[in-house]
Design a protein around this motif. Structure first.
Motif, mmCIF file in Angstrom:
data_model
loop_
_atom_site.group_PDB
_atom_site.id
_atom_site.type_symbol
_atom_site.label_atom_id
_atom_site.label_comp_id
_atom_site.label_asym_id
_atom_site.label_seq_id
_atom_site.Cartn_x
_atom_site.Cartn_y
_atom_site.Cartn_z
ATOM 1 N N PHE A 121 3.863 5.390 12.936
ATOM 2 C CA PHE A 121 3.044 4.567 13.820
ATOM 3 C C PHE A 121 3.759 3.251 14.071
ATOM 4 C CE2 PHE A 121 1.453 3.672 9.540
ATOM 5 C CZ PHE A 121 1.360 2.290 9.501
ATOM 6 N N LEU A 122 3.414 2.640 15.210
ATOM 7 C CA LEU A 122 4.003 1.382 15.639
ATOM 8 C C LEU A 122 2.919 0.327 15.684
ATOM 9 C CD1 LEU A 122 6.465 -0.120 17.137
ATOM 10 C CD2 LEU A 122 5.242 0.482 19.223
ATOM 11 N N GLN B 162 16.196 3.665 16.807
ATOM 12 C CA GLN B 162 16.081 4.673 15.751
ATOM 13 C C GLN B 162 14.867 4.411 14.856
ATOM 14 O OE1 GLN B 162 17.759 7.489 15.887
ATOM 15 N NE2 GLN B 162 18.716 6.589 17.701
ATOM 16 N N ALA B 163 14.583 3.131 14.600
ATOM 17 C CA ALA B 163 13.444 2.777 13.751
ATOM 18 C C ALA B 163 12.123 3.172 14.393
ATOM 19 C CB ALA B 163 13.466 1.280 13.448
ATOM 20 N N VAL B 164 11.996 2.954 15.691
ATOM 21 C CA VAL B 164 10.771 3.364 16.388
ATOM 22 C C VAL B 164 10.639 4.880 16.343
ATOM 23 C CG1 VAL B 164 9.544 3.427 18.601
ATOM 24 C CG2 VAL B 164 10.721 1.336 17.901
ATOM 25 N N SER C 33 24.135 -3.069 18.789
ATOM 26 C CA SER C 33 23.869 -2.690 17.403
ATOM 27 C C SER C 33 22.383 -2.841 17.059
ATOM 28 C CB SER C 33 24.731 -3.549 16.473
ATOM 29 O OG SER C 33 24.414 -3.289 15.136
ATOM 30 N N ILE C 34 21.822 -3.979 17.422
ATOM 31 C CA ILE C 34 20.403 -4.221 17.139
ATOM 32 C C ILE C 34 19.535 -3.261 17.943
ATOM 33 C CG2 ILE C 34 18.530 -5.899 17.416
ATOM 34 C CD1 ILE C 34 20.650 -8.076 16.725
ATOM 35 N N GLY C 35 19.878 -3.076 19.214
ATOM 36 C CA GLY C 35 19.104 -2.159 20.050
ATOM 37 C C GLY C 35 19.084 -0.750 19.498
ATOM 38 N N GLU C 36 20.231 -0.265 19.044
ATOM 39 C CA GLU C 36 20.308 1.083 18.474
ATOM 40 C C GLU C 36 19.491 1.184 17.195
ATOM 41 O OE1 GLU C 36 20.886 4.924 18.542
ATOM 42 O OE2 GLU C 36 21.761 3.674 20.113
ATOM 43 N N ALA C 37 19.587 0.174 16.338
ATOM 44 C CA ALA C 37 18.818 0.183 15.081
ATOM 45 C C ALA C 37 17.316 0.184 15.363
ATOM 46 C CB ALA C 37 19.196 -1.029 14.228
ATOM 47 N N GLU C 38 16.898 -0.621 16.323
ATOM 48 C CA GLU C 38 15.470 -0.684 16.659
ATOM 49 C C GLU C 38 14.999 0.616 17.304
ATOM 50 O OE1 GLU C 38 15.137 -4.352 18.883
ATOM 51 O OE2 GLU C 38 15.075 -5.528 17.033
ATOM 52 N N TYR D 297 0.815 -1.214 0.000
ATOM 53 C CA TYR D 297 0.000 0.000 0.000
ATOM 54 C C TYR D 297 0.850 1.267 0.000
ATOM 55 C CZ TYR D 297 -4.342 -2.544 0.616
ATOM 56 O OH TYR D 297 -5.425 -3.366 0.434
ATOM 57 N N GLY D 298 2.162 1.125 -0.079
ATOM 58 C CA GLY D 298 3.030 2.279 -0.179
ATOM 59 C C GLY D 298 3.624 2.769 1.121
ATOM 60 N N TYR D 299 3.372 2.077 2.219
ATOM 61 C CA TYR D 299 3.979 2.455 3.495
ATOM 62 C C TYR D 299 5.450 2.029 3.498
ATOM 63 C CZ TYR D 299 -0.723 3.222 5.378
ATOM 64 O OH TYR D 299 -1.984 3.673 5.601
ATOM 65 N N THR D 300 6.260 2.697 4.307
ATOM 66 C CA THR D 300 7.680 2.412 4.405
ATOM 67 C C THR D 300 7.988 1.776 5.751
ATOM 68 O OG1 THR D 300 8.200 4.298 3.002
ATOM 69 C CG2 THR D 300 9.997 3.438 4.362
ATOM 70 N N HIS D 301 8.686 0.653 5.718
ATOM 71 C CA HIS D 301 9.094 -0.065 6.930
ATOM 72 C C HIS D 301 10.411 0.538 7.399
ATOM 73 C CE1 HIS D 301 9.427 -4.406 8.737
ATOM 74 N NE2 HIS D 301 9.274 -3.484 9.665
ATOM 75 N N THR D 302 10.453 1.066 8.627
ATOM 76 C CA THR D 302 11.660 1.757 9.085
ATOM 77 C C THR D 302 12.812 0.809 9.385
ATOM 78 O OG1 THR D 302 10.872 1.791 11.371
ATOM 79 C CG2 THR D 302 10.429 3.756 10.008
ATOM 80 N N TYR D 303 12.509 -0.442 9.740
ATOM 81 C CA TYR D 303 13.575 -1.403 10.033
ATOM 82 C C TYR D 303 12.974 -2.794 10.109
ATOM 83 C CZ TYR D 303 17.443 -3.725 12.513
ATOM 84 O OH TYR D 303 18.454 -4.558 12.876
ATOM 85 N N ASP D 304 13.587 -3.743 9.439
ATOM 86 C CA ASP D 304 13.102 -5.128 9.451
ATOM 87 C C ASP D 304 14.025 -5.986 10.309
ATOM 88 O OD1 ASP D 304 12.089 -7.638 9.038
ATOM 89 O OD2 ASP D 304 12.302 -7.601 6.853
ATOM 90 N N TRP D 305 13.700 -6.081 11.583
ATOM 91 C CA TRP D 305 14.515 -6.856 12.513
ATOM 92 C C TRP D 305 14.421 -8.355 12.256
ATOM 93 C CZ3 TRP D 305 11.682 -10.356 15.138
ATOM 94 C CH2 TRP D 305 10.320 -10.090 15.329
ATOM 95 N N THR D 306 13.460 -8.793 11.450
ATOM 96 C CA THR D 306 13.320 -10.234 11.192
ATOM 97 C C THR D 306 14.476 -10.786 10.375
ATOM 98 O OG1 THR D 306 11.993 -10.021 9.161
ATOM 99 C CG2 THR D 306 10.792 -10.034 11.270
ATOM 100 N N LYS D 307 15.263 -9.906 9.772
ATOM 101 C CA LYS D 307 16.429 -10.345 9.000
ATOM 102 C C LYS D 307 17.625 -10.652 9.902
ATOM 103 C CE LYS D 307 15.084 -7.872 4.855
ATOM 104 N NZ LYS D 307 15.366 -6.760 3.948
ATOM 105 N N ASN D 308 17.529 -10.267 11.172
ATOM 106 C CA ASN D 308 18.617 -10.495 12.131
ATOM 107 C C ASN D 308 18.578 -11.919 12.665
ATOM 108 O OD1 ASN D 308 19.236 -7.775 11.970
ATOM 109 N ND2 ASN D 308 18.048 -7.248 13.779
ATOM 110 N N GLU D 309 19.743 -12.381 13.062
ATOM 111 C CA GLU D 309 19.840 -13.605 13.864
ATOM 112 C C GLU D 309 19.755 -13.174 15.318
ATOM 113 O OE1 GLU D 309 19.950 -16.708 12.599
ATOM 114 O OE2 GLU D 309 19.814 -15.779 10.614
ATOM 115 N N LYS D 310 19.513 -14.126 16.183
ATOM 116 C CA LYS D 310 19.474 -13.809 17.606
ATOM 117 C C LYS D 310 20.848 -13.278 18.047
ATOM 118 C CE LYS D 310 16.547 -15.446 21.132
ATOM 119 N NZ LYS D 310 15.338 -14.727 21.227
ATOM 120 N N ALA D 311 20.844 -12.177 18.803
ATOM 121 C CA ALA D 311 22.096 -11.573 19.263
ATOM 122 C C ALA D 311 22.812 -12.502 20.224
ATOM 123 C CB ALA D 311 21.791 -10.248 19.942
ATOM 124 N N VAL D 312 24.133 -12.645 20.036
ATOM 125 C CA VAL D 312 24.914 -13.523 20.908
ATOM 126 C C VAL D 312 26.008 -12.779 21.669
ATOM 127 C CG1 VAL D 312 24.452 -15.672 19.671
ATOM 128 C CG2 VAL D 312 26.364 -14.243 18.964
#
Length: 134
Positions: free
Chosen positions: A65-66, A58-60, A51-56, A29-44
């Motif tokens: 809307f969330l 900023q994305a929020v 890195s993941i926390g900062e990206a998430e 529908y033309g909306y933009t996804h600010t960040y796709d965390w599903t592409k990440n592996e579980k942080a170890v």
């Protein structure tokens, strides 16, 4: 027709495919996804977590809307708090009716729209709220 609104989806890894399906539908529908965390592996490592926390974070912050897909873990609820603190509208989604005993009081604050049922109902609710016809 394009829509310039941006969204972020908060949920747990167990809902990874569900998050991908809803994101795909909204992007259609033309909306933009600010960040796709599903592409990440579980942080170890701590560096991964940072890195993941900062990206998430900023994305929020960048989202118009969330969407929160329940059930969600502690990260999901942190993201909910960030959105509420920044007056970002939240769509709280559950396929089943959730019981108030299991719910957070923040689910019922201003700025939160609760949607129960199907993905289609969630997407339609978002489209209607943002005056974007299907």
């Amino acid at each position: 027709m394009t829509n310039q609104l941006k969204f972020y989806i908060a949920s747990s890894f167990q809902n990874k495919q569900h998050v991908q399906a809803i994101a795909s539908e909204l992007k259609n529908y033309g909306y933009t996804h600010t960040y796709d965390w599903t592409k990440n592996e579980k942080a170890v490592t701590l560096e991964d977590l940072a890195s993941i926390g900062e990206a998430e974070l900023q994305a929020v912050k960048k989202a118009d809307f969330l969407i929160v897909i329940l059930p969600g873990g502690k990260g999901t609820h942190v993201e909910l708090g960030i959105a509420l603190g920044r007056d970002i509208p939240v769509y709280l989604f559950s396929e089943q009716e959730f019981h108030h005993i299991e719910a957070s009081s923040f689910y019922y604050t201003s700025g939160v729209t609760i949607v129960e049922g199907s993905d289609e109902k969630l997407v339609q609710t978002i489209l209607e709220k943002h005056c974007f016809s299907a």
